[in-house]
Design an enzyme around this catalytic site. Structure first.
Site, short mmCIF file in Angstrom:
data_model
loop_
_atom_site.label_atom_id
_atom_site.label_comp_id
_atom_site.label_asym_id
_atom_site.label_seq_id
_atom_site.Cartn_x
_atom_site.Cartn_y
_atom_site.Cartn_z
N CYS A 44 -2.19 -2.97 8.87
CA CYS A 44 -1.68 -1.69 9.40
C CYS A 44 -1.13 -1.89 10.81
O CYS A 44 -0.12 -1.28 11.18
CB CYS A 44 -2.77 -0.63 9.39
N CYS B 228 0.81 -1.23 0.00
CA CYS B 228 0.00 0.00 0.00
C CYS B 228 0.85 1.28 0.00
O CYS B 228 0.33 2.35 -0.26
CB CYS B 228 -0.92 0.01 1.22
#
Ligand code: FES
Length: 132
Positions: A103, A33
């Protein structure tokens, strides 16, 4: 959907910023990402993490994970901090959407690399002392 806790942290990431006197730092990037987390720790002579700050260039979840991680490690010994996992951060946040779970893993990776950095610095100092 993000939990209210995640949204609140994202809106007010109180641990954001650099840290003067940091003696353990790391920078990690998630290649899928592109999110980047920089972590700064100040560890005292007794091996206690006195302060933790972050600079994150990324999504809501990576910012919330970074800030939560900083809250979690403050006051811990290095050994205690090493036990923290991405799942622990996820639990503290009250969960994340499935596609955002990585994350927390990124924040956890930043923590472990910062601890590695701390030990590398210690070794370097030790070597310098031995040379003199
Ligand atoms: Fe990849 Fe947040 S979307 S770390």
């Amino acid at each position: 959907m993000y939990t209210q806790k995640v949204i609140n942290i994202f809106k007010n990431p109180k641990n954001a910023g650099g840290l003067h006197g940091a003696n353990a730092t790391s920078k990690v990037t998630d290649n899928s990402c592109g999110d980047i987390i920089k972590l700064y720790l100040k560890i005292n002579e007794d091996g206690i993490i006195e302060e933790a700050k972050f600079k994150t260039f990324g999504c809501t979840a990576s910012i919330a994970s970074s800030s939560m991680l900083c809250d979690m490690v403050k006051g811990l010994s290095i050994e205690e901090a090493e036990e923290i996992t991405g799942n622990d951060i996820l639990d503290e946040l009250g969960g994340l959407p499935a596609e955002k779970v990585h994350c927390c893993e990124l924040a956890d990776e930043a923590l472990h690399l910062a601890i590695d950095d701390y030990f590398k610095r210690l070794e370097k100092e030790q070597r310098k002392l031995e040379e003199n």
